[in-house]
Write a protein that holds these residues in place. Structure first.
Motif, PDB file in Angstrom:
ATOM      1  N   GLU A 219      38.601  49.908  46.863  1.00 53.49           N
ATOM      2  CA  GLU A 219      39.031  48.793  46.029  1.00 53.49           C
ATOM      3  C   GLU A 219      39.615  47.678  46.886  1.00 53.49           C
ATOM      4  O   GLU A 219      40.292  47.945  47.882  1.00 53.49           O
ATOM      5  CB  GLU A 219      40.098  49.233  45.021  1.00 53.49           C
ATOM      6  CG  GLU A 219      39.610  50.242  43.997  1.00 53.49           C
ATOM      7  CD  GLU A 219      40.709  50.609  43.005  1.00 53.49           C
ATOM      8  OE1 GLU A 219      40.367  51.098  41.923  1.00 53.49           O
ATOM      9  OE2 GLU A 219      41.897  50.392  43.319  1.00 53.49           O
TER      10      GLU A 219
ATOM     11  N   THR B 239      40.176  41.807  41.011  1.00 55.34           N
ATOM     12  CA  THR B 239      39.943  43.076  41.688  1.00 55.34           C
ATOM     13  C   THR B 239      38.448  43.327  41.836  1.00 55.34           C
ATOM     14  O   THR B 239      37.669  43.008  40.939  1.00 55.34           O
ATOM     15  CB  THR B 239      40.561  44.225  40.868  1.00 55.34           C
ATOM     16  OG1 THR B 239      41.954  43.958  40.668  1.00 55.34           O
ATOM     17  CG2 THR B 239      40.392  45.560  41.555  1.00 55.34           C
ATOM     18  N   THR B 240      38.055  43.902  42.966  1.00 58.50           N
ATOM     19  CA  THR B 240      36.667  44.315  43.178  1.00 58.50           C
ATOM     20  C   THR B 240      36.657  45.790  43.559  1.00 58.50           C
ATOM     21  O   THR B 240      37.399  46.207  44.447  1.00 58.50           O
ATOM     22  CB  THR B 240      35.997  43.477  44.288  1.00 58.50           C
ATOM     23  OG1 THR B 240      36.040  42.097  43.918  1.00 58.50           O
ATOM     24  CG2 THR B 240      34.549  43.893  44.475  1.00 58.50           C
TER      25      THR B 240
ATOM     26  N   THR C 256      31.979  46.623  40.825  1.00 57.08           N
ATOM     27  CA  THR C 256      32.653  46.125  39.628  1.00 57.08           C
ATOM     28  C   THR C 256      33.564  44.973  40.029  1.00 57.08           C
ATOM     29  O   THR C 256      34.438  45.146  40.877  1.00 57.08           O
ATOM     30  CB  THR C 256      33.498  47.215  38.948  1.00 57.08           C
ATOM     31  OG1 THR C 256      32.662  48.343  38.646  1.00 57.08           O
ATOM     32  CG2 THR C 256      34.126  46.700  37.659  1.00 57.08           C
TER      33      THR C 256
ATOM     34  N   GLU D  58      36.289  42.436  38.534  1.00 56.87           N
ATOM     35  CA  GLU D  58      37.155  42.315  37.365  1.00 56.87           C
ATOM     36  C   GLU D  58      37.863  40.962  37.324  1.00 56.87           C
ATOM     37  O   GLU D  58      38.401  40.506  38.326  1.00 56.87           O
ATOM     38  CB  GLU D  58      38.188  43.441  37.340  1.00 56.87           C
ATOM     39  CG  GLU D  58      37.564  44.821  37.172  1.00 56.87           C
ATOM     40  CD  GLU D  58      38.593  45.877  36.842  1.00 56.87           C
ATOM     41  OE1 GLU D  58      39.745  45.504  36.518  1.00 56.87           O
ATOM     42  OE2 GLU D  58      38.253  47.074  36.920  1.00 56.87           O
ATOM     43  N   ASP D  59      37.876  40.358  36.146  1.00 59.07           N
ATOM     44  CA  ASP D  59      38.563  39.087  35.930  1.00 59.07           C
ATOM     45  C   ASP D  59      40.000  39.384  35.505  1.00 59.07           C
ATOM     46  O   ASP D  59      40.393  39.138  34.376  1.00 59.07           O
ATOM     47  CB  ASP D  59      37.827  38.294  34.847  1.00 59.07           C
ATOM     48  CG  ASP D  59      38.398  36.893  34.647  1.00 59.07           C
ATOM     49  OD1 ASP D  59      39.212  36.461  35.494  1.00 59.07           O
ATOM     50  OD2 ASP D  59      38.041  36.245  33.654  1.00 59.07           O
ATOM     51  N   ASP D  60      40.795  39.918  36.429  1.00 60.98           N
ATOM     52  CA  ASP D  60      42.160  40.343  36.095  1.00 60.98           C
ATOM     53  C   ASP D  60      43.226  39.592  36.893  1.00 60.98           C
ATOM     54  O   ASP D  60      44.373  40.023  36.971  1.00 60.98           O
ATOM     55  CB  ASP D  60      42.325  41.856  36.309  1.00 60.98           C
ATOM     56  CG  ASP D  60      42.053  42.293  37.748  1.00 60.98           C
ATOM     57  OD1 ASP D  60      41.635  41.439  38.571  1.00 60.98           O
ATOM     58  OD2 ASP D  60      42.240  43.481  38.052  1.00 60.98           O
TER      59      ASP D  60
END
Length: 221
Positions: free
Chosen positions: A93, A146-147, A129, A131-133
């Motif tokens: 991650e 996050t990737t 993945t 993520e738009d976080d």
């Protein structure tokens, strides 16, 4: 360079344009920072085979984001690249992945044993993945979320560079290039502040301590 299908902008031209972009919206230079860093890294490598392969994609309009940083109190790297029958496998991650939400490719760094490896991974590759976080203060639109990589297959051709553990990984030229991006963004923000503040006070006809109508430009303070 024009010889490789580009427009041939010089570095001074690039950073002047980035200042204009930052004045319009400070998110925008941040979003493309990793992309231009990847391109500049390939230029400085002087590897013609690598340049021909990657620049064809760049000229075709494909964009790069980043997956470098991790959420720890040190600069350790927990993302791993492992040898498998099909080539290489990426797991782990990354955080603060600026621009990756908008990108076709991810410029990432991983560990193969004790070696540091720079590589490129498609954002739509199986096991990736994005993520738009991102909810940090300011510049909310940079897509710095996050990737995650889960058993992502990485072809040999997409491994860009290796560094031994005892090698100096911080390259002064690219480090300066990345920092100039930040400075261009800040210069654009400063220009926008000056522009907005000037427009704000231009129409004022009253200044503290001055009777009657007056212009702020005539206020000695």
């Amino acid at each position: 360079p024009q010889a490789l299908g580009g427009l041939g902008a010089s570095l001074p031209q690039l950073f002047r344009l980035l200042i204009e972009l930052g004045e319009a919206d400070s998110n925008l230079p941040q979003i493309v920072r990793a992309h231009f860093g990847f391109v500049e890294g390939r230029l400085s490598s002087r590897d013609s085979e690598s340049q021909n392969y990657w620049f064809a994609k760049v000229v075709d309009g494909e964009l790069w984001g980043a997956a470098m940083a991790e959420r720890t109190d040190t600069t350790r790297n927990s993302v791993t690249l492992s040898a498998v029958d099909s080539g290489w496998q990426l797991d782990g991650e990354k955080y603060y992945c600026t621009g990756t939400l908008y990108a076709n490719w991810i410029a990432a760094v991983a560990l193969d044993g004790e070696d540091f490896v720079s590589l490129a991974v498609r954002t739509d590759a199986p096991g990736v993945t994005v993520e738009d976080d991102w909810d940090g203060f300011g510049q909310r639109l940079t897509g710095s979320g996050t990737t995650r990589f889960k058993a992502v297959n990485v072809p040999e051709q997409h491994i860009v560079r290796r560094f031994k553990k005892d090698e100096l990984r911080a390259e002064s030229y690219l480090s300066a290039f990345y920092q100039l991006f930040h400075l261009a963004t800040l210069a654009g923000i400063a220009n926008a502040v000056l522009r907005d503040a000037t427009e704000f006070v231009k129409g004022r006809t009253r200044a503290f301590g001055v009777p009657g109508q007056s212009s702020p430009k005539d206020d000695p303070l």
